[in-house]
Enzyme design. Structure first.
Site, mmCIF file in Angstrom:
data_model
loop_
_atom_site.group_PDB
_atom_site.id
_atom_site.type_symbol
_atom_site.label_atom_id
_atom_site.label_comp_id
_atom_site.label_asym_id
_atom_site.label_seq_id
_atom_site.Cartn_x
_atom_site.Cartn_y
_atom_site.Cartn_z
ATOM 1 N N ASP A 29 -16.374 123.962 52.024
ATOM 2 C CA ASP A 29 -16.627 125.146 52.856
ATOM 3 C C ASP A 29 -15.367 125.604 53.567
ATOM 4 O OD1 ASP A 29 -18.324 127.120 53.805
ATOM 5 O OD2 ASP A 29 -18.799 126.022 55.621
ATOM 6 N N CYS A 253 -16.858 131.921 55.520
ATOM 7 C CA CYS A 253 -17.697 132.241 54.366
ATOM 8 C C CYS A 253 -17.140 133.491 53.708
ATOM 9 C CB CYS A 253 -19.154 132.479 54.788
ATOM 10 S SG CYS A 253 -20.212 132.951 53.398
#
Length: 311
Positions: A29, A253
């Site tokens: 991530d 993100c």
């Protein structure tokens, strides 16, 4: 009370969990949103550093289409070189094809994910929620039948940049659905970092009221509005014992443009150490890795603790 040179003053609170588990998600991530793309050797070194620091779980990559997330295109090569390290090394699989590739690489510890909101499902996964629910259901059931460990991520639990407020009922519905598919570990994502402590407590209590044990719930927090640590504390007060974080605070993100970096593992460990909560992770080693990662990425890291301790 006690203090080491590089640790905060410890004042334990008996009302909080005595120990927690931290998933370091920096290699997945974290790196998936970074402008600088690390090669396999650097990714492997990062993962090895994190395991040596004591993280029990390091999420090492994602079996996603290269054109969607080019930073993860070499996940199979990375996984092959770290799968035997003395820690859990799960990989993210976004769909059935990703699952097949992960299994072919030898992965027996995976994570799947769903969006609570329709817009983010289409932006992130290129498919409707209904279609993705069916796909993840099939993946989870196949994985469980094969003895593969499965974690379930829920994205946009606390707010969505397109749709705004998120319906609590949808969070509970998807969480309970995932449980029926055999998924025991659930991670609640504050994908754009808008959650507040009261909201965190409210959602955790709703899930507990629906029969989901708080010990099966993790918090995946971003620090866009500077509330990630406050939200961790709220989770601790409710009994949450698993938290996702990224060394140095890297990432975000790529499909939610308002999202900034993950909660920095360095900052999380500092706070937990101060509360007398055991993590099993060496803060000095994490700070050293943050400094190394800053140099490799050629940009400052966002961890306040790492910045303070490396001045």
């Amino acid at each position: 009370m006690s203090r080491d040179d590089s640790l905060p003053m410890r004042v334990a609170d008996s009302a909080l969990p005595a120990d927690v588990e931290i998933w370091d998600v920096a290699p997945r991530d974290g790196l998936q949103s970074e402008a600088t793309r690390l090669d396999v050797a650097h990714k492997v070194e990062l993962i090895e550093r994190l395991v040596r620091a004591g993280f029990p779980v390091v999420e090492v990559g994602s079996f996603v289409r290269a054109e969607r997330v080019p930073q993860m295109a070499d996940s199979a090569d990375v996984f092959a070189r770290v799968k035997d390290l003395p820690a859990r090394t799960p990989v993210l699989v976004p769909n059935a094809t990703g699952f097949e590739h992960a299994r072919a690489a030898g992965a027996d510890d995976i994570a799947v994910f769903l969006s609570v909101t329709e817009t983010f499902s289409r932006e992130n996964l290129g498919a409707s929620r209904a279609r993705m629910e069916e796909e993840v259901r099939c993946i989870a059931r196949r994985a469980v039948a094969d003895g593969v460990r499965v974690r379930g991520y829920l994205s946009m639990v606390f707010g969505d940049p397109w749709e705004g407020a998120v319906a609590d009922g949808e969070v509970v519905r998807l969480a309970t659905e995932m449980r029926t598919w055999g998924i025991r570990e659930l991670s609640l994502g504050d994908t754009i970092g808008v959650a507040t402590p009261g909201q965190v407590k409210h959602i955790v209590r709703l899930l507990a009221g629906s029969g989901i044990a708080v010990t099966d719930v993790a918090l995946h927090l971003h620090d866009t509005y500077g509330t990630a640590l406050a939200n961790v504390y709220a989770g601790l007060e409710e009994g949450v014992r698993t938290f996702d974080a990224a060394t140095g605070g890297v990432g975000g993100c790529p499909f939610a443009k308002s999202a900034t970096g993950n909660l920095a593992a360095d900052d999380l460990i500092w706070m937990l150490e101060g509360l007398g909560i055991r993590t099993g992770v060496d803060l000095d080693a994490v700070v050293e890795t943050s400094a190394w990662l800053s140099a490799v990425l050629q940009r400052p890291i966002t961890s306040r603790v790492a910045t303070a301790l490396t001045r």
